[in-house]
Design a protein around this motif. Structure first.
Motif, PDB file in Angstrom:
ATOM      1  N   UNK A 333       1.003  -1.502   0.203  1.00  0.00           N
ATOM      2  CA  UNK A 333      -0.198  -0.272  -0.232  1.00  0.00           C
ATOM      3  C   UNK A 333       0.744   0.926   0.094  1.00  0.00           C
ATOM      4  N   UNK A 334       1.577   1.097   0.958  1.00  0.00           N
ATOM      5  CA  UNK A 334       2.814   2.456   0.463  1.00  0.00           C
ATOM      6  C   UNK A 334       3.956   2.572   0.287  1.00  0.00           C
ATOM      7  N   UNK A 335       4.054   1.751  -1.093  1.00  0.00           N
ATOM      8  CA  UNK A 335       5.377   1.674  -2.197  1.00  0.00           C
ATOM      9  C   UNK A 335       5.451   1.521  -2.910  1.00  0.00           C
ATOM     10  N   UNK A 336       5.464   2.479  -3.797  1.00  0.00           N
ATOM     11  CA  UNK A 336       5.333   2.859  -5.736  1.00  0.00           C
ATOM     12  C   UNK A 336       5.800   1.859  -6.195  1.00  0.00           C
ATOM     13  N   UNK A 337       5.398   1.416  -7.289  1.00  0.00           N
ATOM     14  CA  UNK A 337       5.317   0.450  -7.923  1.00  0.00           C
ATOM     15  C   UNK A 337       6.140   0.500  -8.532  1.00  0.00           C
ATOM     16  N   UNK A 338       7.218  -0.902  -8.552  1.00  0.00           N
ATOM     17  CA  UNK A 338       8.395  -0.842  -9.044  1.00  0.00           C
ATOM     18  C   UNK A 338       8.267  -1.501 -11.062  1.00  0.00           C
ATOM     19  N   UNK A 339       7.010  -2.105 -10.781  1.00  0.00           N
ATOM     20  CA  UNK A 339       7.240  -3.080 -11.874  1.00  0.00           C
ATOM     21  C   UNK A 339       5.770  -3.377 -11.703  1.00  0.00           C
ATOM     22  N   UNK A 340       5.433  -2.864 -13.564  1.00  0.00           N
ATOM     23  CA  UNK A 340       3.912  -3.810 -13.459  1.00  0.00           C
ATOM     24  C   UNK A 340       3.423  -4.611 -15.352  1.00  0.00           C
TER      25      UNK A 340
END
Lengths: 491, 491
Positions: A333-340
């Motif tokens: 919830x509180x991590x900017x996504x590194x991979x999609x």
């Protein structure tokens, strides 16, 4: 009832011999025979299917379902659906029904090496004459509807009954074919049976396909064919096995166009081209509370811009684009996504325009990635976004046979008497007809379905629409039979 | 080395009695004592930490790590990281080290009911005088870095050593506190130990918290406290337990601002407010090939527009917004998604602006949903999009004590002699200081970290930055000690 007595009579007089034998099956009938050419020449074209009987076939065969997913007897058939994975026990039961029923209607049946079942009703000329077929599939999605595929086979069986009831003898043989594993829900090869027949897929690859459905034991398709008794000996091949003179398929639209336009029949001209990609968007994980926007490489934010871009491109080129799957890493919830990672499905009736769509999306992706990367001093490596696309699957556009399309269109026009009820359209989805079209004149008939819903227990077609479609199918087969006779294809 | 001999001397002369006892510990020393007020008054403010020793403390205590995740001895300490979940065996070992080390430096230690460990070094006045504390935490994320939390405690221990080495006696007692489960990686209650102490969380709720970390046995926090021997008897309460006169915490920034601006010290004025939501976007599953855009209710396409909208709103109000988690249903390459669930994390230094951000996002969501829904006749139910938001968590903005902030700022200015190296800033993340600030003057010191990376084995701070921060911390404590003496808080 005439229907019943006729059917009994037909059974009694059916030879059960090899259908290519010149011996006729209806020679001892007590009624004057009608042949297709006479029927059409004399304008006796109010020939109709029995709507109640067709409806009963569709719903009574739905008892062969995985009851853990879809009830066998439902109070409300509108929501009961159907769960009949290919080569399951339920599939064996409905296959047995198909063989018994078509044989009882005077057909000879053949099972090929990939389990396709061909039921052939002799015509006046049979020597080396491939039958004009009606075909579709009896397997379903795990939580599927009662019409997808089933309607096509049931309408074929109904055609046989109508021909028998009315003592009609076709110029060449006609048949009904049940193709194996159209749905690819268990073995992940779409249109597998017709694909092997068409030499689009190798028999070995199909045999070796392994079950991917979570609820099914992991077996190969060949093992399951053996187990349910449908590993046939006839070559699964358009060349060396059962040849097709033509192929007609009736199917629900699986989209809402006909329903919205209040039209009854879709004359399907072909199937659009489509490609599947896996798209990987890479950024950098960072803390949601401590990383301001100018220092983020937010893979999901870039995915959002990718999704809207892709739709804009598809719209501008008159195609379709769908992102159906998307996963985020690390998913906190509180991590900017590194991979999609996401799936991309793009479609267009033209191969050329589809290729242009791919090129445009690729170039726009690079523009997006560059724009997302902040090149201010020292920030490039913190904000770098990359977008990669890998093609997983490609299917070229299919154009059905003009003469088969004409058979459908003329039949629809004749039966409906109102051209506004008929729509020429392109199929958005693949069907077994894509494969048969590679080797014989093929066309499809669409009927409306409620809300365009399919692959869902709520999939629904009205009884009257099923009957209308089955009538168009019946007449299309007769028109093709006459056409083939006329040009010397038959007899 | 003077350092060593002094340290030995200090140990020899330490009473180990109850720190509130008026008996002094350094009375028999052979060197003239210096008290804080004298030290500062006479400008003897080149007092510095031992940079090598601080660095050695940080990295030597990293040997208590879960070696299956993070190596205990790494060739490259820059990437080795730290895996030390709260109340694990590794956590017990580092706790034992903390108690032994601080006691050997002349402190009395106390363990409270939630496992917080307070080490207190007597001052000149101790009767009913709460200590000025340095605090942070020794637990880490499962794949964490070597600095998050550890730097704060290690700098506290280094402070004790410097005071001893330099024969400094503070006016009131000073201490170092290791708070339990700041990370919430195992027991999902953030800042748990300090939260119980501050009466923000009930002791029972914390005791009953169950392990959620996949690799850990499912136990309650209380069971684990008992098991590792850290279920203390001192009330975990700011009222009835160990009282704090002030709390200073040094921490890596966990963001890139200081590094990019080439600044050495962040003077933290407070912690921004934040809220967490679960957002559910509902559309309608449909076939990717057969449903044109005007008949879709594509939940993922709407999610994409939601994601870009949320960033626009956050930017316009000077806040932050992050979507860290997103799941798609049914998740099939050729099915238009019917439902998307996503997490939303929004932050702002002001509670009022954060509330405005919520209201704006809610109203813009309704606009988006309405715009996505095609209201043309007969299409409303096919294209209806709904967006619902459920608040899961809320944390108000925190403003640290102006006098504690001043202590930090003056110390930094004095030590660095260059105001451009100092930045006033708001913490984006929560820290134990949020809880202590509810009951005593609190401030924080940030130091730069490489690329703003944290919660990751690559988390990295330069040795010189750790030392600079620890010096500011040491001086801040001394300034606060003097301040408290001056206003009659102490002695």
């Amino acid at each position: 009832m005439r229907t019943r007595s006729c059917s009994v009579l037909c059974r009694a007089t059916t030879s059960r011999g090899h259908i290519l034998s010149p011996r006729r099956t209806f020679t001892s009938s007590l009624r004057p025979r009608l042949r297709t050419t006479e029927l059409l020449d004399f304008g006796l074209t109010n020939l109709k299917v029995d709507s109640d009987r067709l409806w009963e076939t569709i719903h009574s065969t739905a008892k062969w379902t995985d009851v853990s997913r879809s009830p066998s007897r439902a109070d409300d058939i509108r929501t009961a659906g159907l769960s009949r994975l290919t080569l399951s026990n339920e599939d064996k039961q409905v296959r047995d029904w198909f063989v018994q029923t078509t044989e009882s209607l005077g057909c000879k049946t053949f099972v090929d090496q990939i389990g396709n079942i061909f039921a052939i009703r002799p015509g006046l000329s049979n020597d080396d004459v491939p039958a004009t077929f009606v075909g579709s599939h009896l397997d379903s999605q795990p939580s599927g509807g009662r019409f997808d595929g089933v309607l096509g086979v049931a309408a074929g069986v109904e055609m046989l009954r109508v021909l028998n009831d009315n003592w009609i003898e076709t110029e060449g043989p006609v048949g009904v074919v049940n193709w194996t594993n159209e749905e690819s829900a268990k073995y992940p090869i779409s249109m597998m049976g017709s694909g092997v027949w068409a030499d689009r897929i190798s028999l070995q690859d199909a045999w070796d396909a392994r079950s991917v459905h979570p609820g099914s034991p992991v077996t190969t398709a060949k093992q399951e064919l053996e187990q349910i008794g449908y590993l046939g000996s006839v070559p699964a091949s358009y060349k060396d096995g059962i040849r097709l003179g033509a192929h007609f398929e009736i199917h629900l639209e699986q989209g809402p166009k006909l329903e919205i336009a209040r039209q009854a029949i879709g004359v399907v001209e072909g199937v659009q081209a489509y490609k599947w990609f896996t798209v990987t968007i890479t950024g950098r994980e960072s803390h949601a509370g401590t990383t301001d926007f100018s220092n983020r490489a937010d893979a999901l934010y870039s995915a959002a811009t990718f999704i809207t871009m892709v739709r804009d491109v598809a719209k501008s080129l008159g195609g379709l684009a769908t992102i159906g799957m998307l996963t985020v890493s690390p998913s906190s919830v509180n991590t900017v996504p590194g991979e999609v990672k996401l799936s991309l499905d793009i479609r267009h009736p033209s191969d050329e325009v589809l290729d242009k769509m791919v090129r445009t999306i690729q170039s726009e992706s690079q523009t997006l990635a560059s724009a997302a990367t902040n090149t201010a001093q020292g920030r490039h490596h913190l904000t770098k976004i990359t977008i990669g696309m890998k093609e997983d699957f490609s299917s070229n556009a299919v154009k059905f046979s003009p003469e088969a399309i004409r058979c459908v269109e003329q039949s629809a026009a004749h039966l409906l008497g109102d051209e506004t009820k008929i729509r020429r359209m392109t199929s958005g989805a693949g069907h077994d007809s894509v494969c048969t079209n590679m080797h014989c004149p093929t066309a499809m008939i669409f009927i409306p379905c409620k809300d365009g819903v399919s692959h869902n227990p709520n999939e629904w077609c009205e009884k009257v629409d099923c009957a209308t479609g089955a009538n168009v199918l019946l007449h299309s087969v007769l028109r093709m039979d006459k056409l083939r006779k006329g040009r010397g294809n038959v007899g």
